[in-house]
Design a protein around this motif. Structure first.
Motif, PDB file in Angstrom:
ATOM      1  N   THR A   1      -3.920   5.249   2.865  1.00  0.00           N
ATOM      2  CA  THR A   1      -2.974   4.123   2.868  1.00  0.00           C
ATOM      3  C   THR A   1      -3.573   2.928   3.600  1.00  0.00           C
ATOM      4  OG1 THR A   1      -1.137   5.706   2.816  1.00  0.00           O
ATOM      5  CG2 THR A   1      -0.589   3.438   3.379  1.00  0.00           C
ATOM      6  N   LYS A   2      -4.331   3.175   4.655  1.00  0.00           N
ATOM      7  CA  LYS A   2      -5.020   2.093   5.362  1.00  0.00           C
ATOM      8  C   LYS A   2      -6.035   1.411   4.445  1.00  0.00           C
ATOM      9  CE  LYS A   2      -4.888   4.207   9.957  1.00  0.00           C
ATOM     10  NZ  LYS A   2      -5.741   4.789  11.022  1.00  0.00           N
ATOM     11  N   ILE A   3      -6.768   2.214   3.673  1.00  0.00           N
ATOM     12  CA  ILE A   3      -7.784   1.647   2.779  1.00  0.00           C
ATOM     13  C   ILE A   3      -7.130   0.780   1.710  1.00  0.00           C
ATOM     14  CG2 ILE A   3      -9.509   2.235   1.015  1.00  0.00           C
ATOM     15  CD1 ILE A   3     -10.268   4.623   2.867  1.00  0.00           C
ATOM     16  N   ILE A   4      -6.016   1.237   1.153  1.00  0.00           N
ATOM     17  CA  ILE A   4      -5.300   0.418   0.175  1.00  0.00           C
ATOM     18  C   ILE A   4      -4.809  -0.864   0.841  1.00  0.00           C
ATOM     19  CG2 ILE A   4      -3.299   0.268  -1.362  1.00  0.00           C
ATOM     20  CD1 ILE A   4      -3.543   3.309  -1.768  1.00  0.00           C
ATOM     21  N   THR A   5      -4.330  -0.767   2.069  1.00  0.00           N
ATOM     22  CA  THR A   5      -3.873  -1.947   2.804  1.00  0.00           C
ATOM     23  C   THR A   5      -5.009  -2.948   2.981  1.00  0.00           C
ATOM     24  OG1 THR A   5      -2.215  -0.644   4.003  1.00  0.00           O
ATOM     25  CG2 THR A   5      -2.858  -2.760   4.975  1.00  0.00           C
TER      26      THR A   5
ATOM     27  N   ARG B   1     -14.263   2.119  -2.030  1.00  0.00           N
ATOM     28  CA  ARG B   1     -13.313   2.928  -1.255  1.00  0.00           C
ATOM     29  C   ARG B   1     -11.945   2.944  -1.913  1.00  0.00           C
ATOM     30  NH1 ARG B   1     -14.470   1.476   5.122  1.00  0.00           N
ATOM     31  NH2 ARG B   1     -16.575   2.332   5.164  1.00  0.00           N
ATOM     32  N   TYR B   2     -11.492   1.775  -2.349  1.00  0.00           N
ATOM     33  CA  TYR B   2     -10.198   1.674  -3.023  1.00  0.00           C
ATOM     34  C   TYR B   2     -10.191   2.530  -4.288  1.00  0.00           C
ATOM     35  CZ  TYR B   2      -6.346  -0.259  -5.724  1.00  0.00           C
ATOM     36  OH  TYR B   2      -5.218  -0.393  -6.479  1.00  0.00           O
ATOM     37  N   ASP B   3     -11.236   2.458  -5.083  1.00  0.00           N
ATOM     38  CA  ASP B   3     -11.318   3.254  -6.310  1.00  0.00           C
ATOM     39  C   ASP B   3     -11.270   4.750  -6.015  1.00  0.00           C
ATOM     40  OD1 ASP B   3     -11.414   0.978  -7.884  1.00  0.00           O
ATOM     41  OD2 ASP B   3     -13.607   1.009  -8.089  1.00  0.00           O
ATOM     42  N   ARG B   4     -11.963   5.176  -4.943  1.00  0.00           N
ATOM     43  CA  ARG B   4     -11.936   6.596  -4.562  1.00  0.00           C
ATOM     44  C   ARG B   4     -10.537   7.025  -4.137  1.00  0.00           C
ATOM     45  NH1 ARG B   4     -16.913   5.449  -1.951  1.00  0.00           N
ATOM     46  NH2 ARG B   4     -15.865   5.486   0.064  1.00  0.00           N
ATOM     47  N   VAL B   5      -9.844   6.168  -3.411  1.00  0.00           N
ATOM     48  CA  VAL B   5      -8.485   6.490  -2.972  1.00  0.00           C
ATOM     49  C   VAL B   5      -7.556   6.634  -4.179  1.00  0.00           C
ATOM     50  CG1 VAL B   5      -6.459   5.541  -1.789  1.00  0.00           C
ATOM     51  CG2 VAL B   5      -8.680   5.523  -0.669  1.00  0.00           C
TER      52      VAL B   5
ATOM     53  N   ALA C   1       0.829  -1.209   0.000  1.00  0.00           N
ATOM     54  CA  ALA C   1       0.000   0.000   0.000  1.00  0.00           C
ATOM     55  C   ALA C   1       0.859   1.253   0.000  1.00  0.00           C
ATOM     56  CB  ALA C   1      -0.934  -0.003   1.213  1.00  0.00           C
ATOM     57  N   ILE C   2       1.908   1.259   0.802  1.00  0.00           N
ATOM     58  CA  ILE C   2       2.811   2.412   0.845  1.00  0.00           C
ATOM     59  C   ILE C   2       3.486   2.597  -0.513  1.00  0.00           C
ATOM     60  CG2 ILE C   2       4.974   3.269   1.839  1.00  0.00           C
ATOM     61  CD1 ILE C   2       3.960   2.122   4.554  1.00  0.00           C
ATOM     62  N   GLU C   3       3.935   1.519  -1.116  1.00  0.00           N
ATOM     63  CA  GLU C   3       4.570   1.618  -2.436  1.00  0.00           C
ATOM     64  C   GLU C   3       3.586   2.138  -3.481  1.00  0.00           C
ATOM     65  OE1 GLU C   3       7.777   1.374  -3.416  1.00  0.00           O
ATOM     66  OE2 GLU C   3       8.132   1.260  -1.270  1.00  0.00           O
ATOM     67  N   GLU C   4       2.344   1.696  -3.402  1.00  0.00           N
ATOM     68  CA  GLU C   4       1.345   2.176  -4.355  1.00  0.00           C
ATOM     69  C   GLU C   4       1.100   3.666  -4.171  1.00  0.00           C
ATOM     70  OE1 GLU C   4      -3.068   1.082  -6.117  1.00  0.00           O
ATOM     71  OE2 GLU C   4      -2.153  -0.224  -4.617  1.00  0.00           O
ATOM     72  N   ALA C   5       0.976   4.103  -2.928  1.00  0.00           N
ATOM     73  CA  ALA C   5       0.778   5.529  -2.656  1.00  0.00           C
ATOM     74  C   ALA C   5       1.998   6.332  -3.126  1.00  0.00           C
ATOM     75  CB  ALA C   5       0.529   5.753  -1.171  1.00  0.00           C
ATOM     76  N   LYS C   6       3.200   5.821  -2.863  1.00  0.00           N
ATOM     77  CA  LYS C   6       4.423   6.503  -3.311  1.00  0.00           C
ATOM     78  C   LYS C   6       4.443   6.675  -4.826  1.00  0.00           C
ATOM     79  CE  LYS C   6       7.758   5.023   0.192  1.00  0.00           C
ATOM     80  NZ  LYS C   6       8.977   4.191   0.409  1.00  0.00           N
ATOM     81  N   SER C   7       3.958   5.673  -5.542  1.00  0.00           N
ATOM     82  CA  SER C   7       3.997   5.744  -7.003  1.00  0.00           C
ATOM     83  C   SER C   7       3.190   6.923  -7.538  1.00  0.00           C
ATOM     84  CB  SER C   7       3.518   4.430  -7.618  1.00  0.00           C
ATOM     85  OG  SER C   7       2.128   4.258  -7.435  1.00  0.00           O
TER      86      SER C   7
END
Length: 139
Positions: free
Chosen positions: A69-73, A93-97, A36-42
């Motif tokens: 990041t919690k939602i992606i996790t 939720r994931y799509d919105r994030v 999740a962190i890597e995805e957010a970083k991207s």
């Protein structure tokens, strides 16, 4: 201490559901957090100082980036199973994030997170200026 602890995931997904999906294996949760962190970083790495963002601790973390990041996790975890979770709710939720991160990357939304600094310590401005290529008439 990590940016996001495994115990914080229980704030967005019931602990009994989390344990049922992961079979009590913390490594699954840690891997989901790392992904999740890597995805957010991207999404944030082009303009924002992701090292400063994702090494922040406690109250120094941006609340919205942390929650996203919690939602992606959780999305990464529930893909393993649908035990007592509402799959469509988490997919929405994931799509919105992801949409949020795309808008941040496109500079349509400006979260209060550190921007990348150049060698002089200056951050790039949010306003971009420029002009068309010079055009010359030849007669």
């Amino acid at each position: 201490m990590a940016y996001l602890e495994t115990t914080e995931i229980e704030m967005v997904l019931y602990s009994h559901a989390l344990n049922e999906i992961t079979d009590g294996d913390n490594q699954i949760i840690l891997q989901a957090i790392a992904a999740a962190i890597e995805e957010a970083k991207s999404y944030l790495s082009q303009r924002y100082d992701f090292n400063a963002i994702f090494t922040a601790q406690g109250d120094n973390r941006n609340a919205l980036i942390l929650e996203n990041t919690k939602i992606i996790t959780v999305w990464n975890i529930i893909k393993l199973s649908n035990a007592e979770t509402i799959y469509e709710m988490w997919r929405d939720r994931y799509d919105r994030v992801i949409d949020y991160f795309k808008q941040v990357a496109a500079e349509k939304i400006f979260p209060d997170i550190p921007r990348i600094a150049d060698a002089d310590g200056e951050t790039d401005s949010r306003i971009k200026a420029g002009s068309n290529t010079k055009f010359e008439h030849s007669f």
